[in-house]
Design a protein around this motif. Structure first.
Motif: not given
Length: 760
Positions: A224-227, A276-282
């Motif tokens: 769900g998070w990908v798009p 950066g977004l990779t640290g917390y987006v998921w």
């Protein structure tokens, strides 16, 4: 005849299409790691036709300009998300949740039936991107998505290994389950507890689940998070293009900095905050939605302030603001501050920014309404406490001396603050250019607006405090704008070269920064300080400054080398400007080193043995039991359970146990009680850890637990008549489960670590 064919144009289109195909292949490959083909197809089909397509129609109707297809697809997707979640919340009280997607039908019919609208929707873009830019954008977008998706695929699939757990994700899935059925949203793991929270992402996820048929576990964990992330990072390119127009590399660089970079860390054995977004987006899916909508609002705000808008742009801006108001609590305050800075600076030029002032009023009204309706006047413990953030992040615990309870080592806070800010500043070094070119961009209200957002994001992080360190999300929400400004600052320097081959210097400087950081860290690692890692036995500090000297020095050497080679090649540009641009770009490249190194070193994740030292998730059989209960119960059925602790040991009980509510999609009388309004209020009042506080309703908890440890007909009847419980989910690994339950209730599902009973 053959000579007249547009071979060059066709070839360029094919090259650009190949970039899109390559990115799409990567995304589908990542999504297939833990999700079925049916789920992937269903989700992508709905995103394409139920979100992106109608969103593009609205975006093109509202905007008077056609910049490029990347902007159309990214902005259109986020517009579609905004409208879908608002329609879903509007029809949910009527019980029409599964039909919210039908908003698409009138939009598409109108776009086809009205000739002028059809022409606007089908018109060509005005500034198509080059093939090189297409590949750079695709590569930059792939970085954060691969960084998250590849790692998630190396850990066990969700709910298949008790050692692989994520209490925060259980929480989000439980709220999404509530959003499928409840109006207003509840905390389903604690019956009767209303949830005052930025819950619009959960409403959106519920809407997607109803429309596509994809299970909530896949939407929350795997695909769900990908798009959503793709739309958000791609839109950073469009935002950067507004302030660095025509640049082939500024937008992709901004995506890379926001996605994986932004922080330079010279300490080999210590971590600095990675923003950066990779640290917390998921792990914070609400941030994925809120961050994307902030970029969309920033993009539209620039156009509105520059007068490059139509009446529809204003209407769409307000609609997206309403959607953003409950997506992440930090979004609208940052946008308001951006407009506030425009009003303030324009007054110095004896001009009145009426449009910005009107928007401040509209946004303030929306935000105040959200405080009452969405957040229920709860602050979640957020308070103005300047500088306390630096006692919770960075080097503070490694350099702080002994202090009393509730006190802070002020010197250590300064060290933590300086090193954190220096790492952030080097990673976004292009911001330094803005301080020297203020006279130029002070006359551009769009640029002022973005600078205001960046200042507010950093200021909110530094000036406030929250028990769960959520004040960091002020800065994290502003990271895409900060990255765009940094890339634009670097572009300003390079633009002064007036050299068509300046992109070569940009690439060399960024790669030089990566190499310089690698070399500096290797030197520091080979010559460690005698501290552990910074504090000696006698309390003195060591090893704090030298790593920075090596890093900055080698970045300067890299910049000097690029300058020398550039001039030896007899390219245009003053040496001082070339050197400054090279240093700025090298600093931004330095922030990419650690994330890229981490990505290239991904290996299969080895989980530690089962232990009571960390939270444990459900086993496969417990997951099957929860799914069985979901499939054999009604949405209004209430469950009781003896499972309350995600972790239980001599230190106490971690009350973030939410996975039964998440997997069953049903309410639980008392499962966990973390992340509730009541707990947040208690934390604000006591200052204690939110994850270990006892349950405040002792009688309810006693009535609940007695049904498992010492059941009788009377206490089971009490659960059924007083509380409305119909099902019992017994977890023998949490507490002893009495054998008497077998004669007092109907056993419907049995597993070694899960028993499900139905009450008479």
């Amino acid at each position: 005849m053959w000579r007249r064919l547009p071979w060059r144009t066709t070839g360029a289109l094919l090259v650009k299409a190949a970039a899109g195909v390559a990115l799409a292949w990567l995304l589908i490959w990542l999504m297939a790691g833990h999700a079925s083909t049916d789920s992937i197809v269903a989700l992508l089909r709905f995103w394409a036709f139920g979100i992106t397509l109608p969103g593009i129609v609205l975006w093109r109707l509202a905007s008077p300009f056609r910049h490029n297809l990347i902007e159309d697809f990214a902005a259109g997707s986020l517009v579609g998300v905004s409208v879908l979640l608002l329609v879903y919340m509007a029809v949910a009280p009527l019980g029409l949740q599964r039909w919210a997607w039908l908003w698409v039908v009138p939009v598409l019919i109108a776009a086809v039936a009205v000739p002028s609208w059809r022409r606007r929707c089908l018109s060509r873009v005005e500034r198509p991107i080059s093939p090189l830019t297409a590949w750079l954008v695709a590569a930059a977008c792939a970085l954060p998505i691969y960084a998250i998706g590849r790692y998630r695929n190396l850990v066990p699939a969700p709910y298949t290994d008790a050692r692989s757990n994520a209490p925060d994700m259980w929480f989000h899935q439980a709220l999404a389950a509530s959003a499928k059925y409840d109006v207003p949203l509840q905390a389903p793991y604690l019956q009767g507890e209303k949830m005052d929270y930025h819950y619009f992402w959960h409403q959106f996820t519920a809407a997607v689940s109803w429309a596509s048929g994809v299970d909530l576990t896949d939407l929350v964990y795997t695909i769900g998070w990908v798009p959503l992330l793709l739309a958000g990072v791609a839109l950073i390119f469009a935002l950067t293009d507004r302030i660095a127009p025509g640049s082939r590399w500024a937008g992709p660089l901004a995506i890379a900095v926001a996605g994986i970079g932004g922080t330079v860390n010279p300490y080999p054995r210590v971590s600095l905050p990675a923003e950066g977004l990779t640290g917390y987006v998921w792990g914070s899916p609400t941030q994925s939605l809120g961050g994307g909508l902030l970029v969309l609002l920033a993009l539209m705000g620039v156009d509105l302030l520059r007068g490059r808008s139509a009446a529809g742009t204003w209407v769409l801006f307000v609609v997206v603001c309403v959607a953003a108001s409950g997506s992440k609590a930090t979004v609208l305050p940052l946008i308001i501050c951006g407009f506030g800075l425009v009003v303030f600076i324009r007054l110095f030029y004896r001009r009145f920014a009426a449009g910005a002032l009107i928007l401040i009023g509209v946004l303030a009204a929306i935000f105040l309404a959200a405080i009452v309706v969405v957040f229920g006047n709860h602050s979640s413990g957020l308070a103005v406490r300047p500088w306390i953030t630096f006692a919770k992040i960075g080097l503070y615990p490694l350099v702080a001396g002994p202090v009393g309870w509730g006190e802070y080592d002020q010197g250590a806070m300064w060290i933590s603050g300086i090193t954190t800010c220096l790492g952030l500043l080097l990673g976004t070094a292009g911001l330094l250019v803005l301080t020297g070119t203020a006279g130029r961009w002070f006359r551009d209200p769009g640029m002022i607006f973005l600078v205001g957002i960046a200042i507010a994001g950093f200021g909110g992080m530094v000036l406030t405090d929250q028990p769960g360190t959520s004040q960091m999300y002020f800065h994290r929400t502003a990271v895409p704008v900060i990255a765009a400004l940094a890339a634009a600052g670097a572009w300003m320097l390079v633009f002064w070269f007036a050299d068509k081959r300046s992109g070569i210097a940009v690439l060399a400087a960024v790669l030089g920064g990566v190499g310089a950081t690698a070399a500096a860290r290797a030197i520091v690692r080979a010559n460690p300080s005698d501290g552990a890692p910074f504090r000696r036995a006698d309390g003195t500090l060591t090893g704090l400054v030298t790593p920075w000297l090596w890093t900055i020095g080698l970045l300067a050497v890299a910049a000097g080398l690029v300058t020398l080679l550039w001039k030896l090649a007899r390219r245009r540009g003053r040496p001082t400007r070339i050197a400054l641009a090279s240093f700025v770009l090298a600093g931004m490249g330095a922030g990419l080193f650690l994330p890229i190194q981490t990505i290239t070193n991904y290996r299969d994740v080895t989980l530690p043995p089962l232990s009571d030292k960390y939270p444990l998730g459900p086993s496969v059989s417990q997951t099957e039991a929860a799914h069985w209960l979901r499939d054999h119960s009604a949405p209004g059925d209430l469950i009781a359970t003896n499972a309350h602790c995600a972790m239980k040991n001599a230190m106490g009980c971690d009350v973030r146990h939410f996975w039964i509510a998440a997997l069953t999609e049903r309410h639980v009388l008392v499962e966990g009680w973390g992340y509730t309004n009541t707990i947040n209020d208690l934390v604000a009042a006591t200052g204690k850890s939110p994850n270990g506080l006892p349950f405040w309703d002792e009688q309810k908890l006693e009535d609940n637990d007695r049904a498992f440890t010492s059941p009788t007909r009377d206490n089971l009847r009490l659960l059924r008549t007083k509380y409305g419980v119909r099902w019992l989910y017994a977890d023998p690994t949490q507490t002893a489960v009495s054998q008497n339950l077998n004669s007092l209730a109907t056993l419907r599902f049995r597993a070694p670590d899960a028993l499900i009973y139905e009450l008479p």
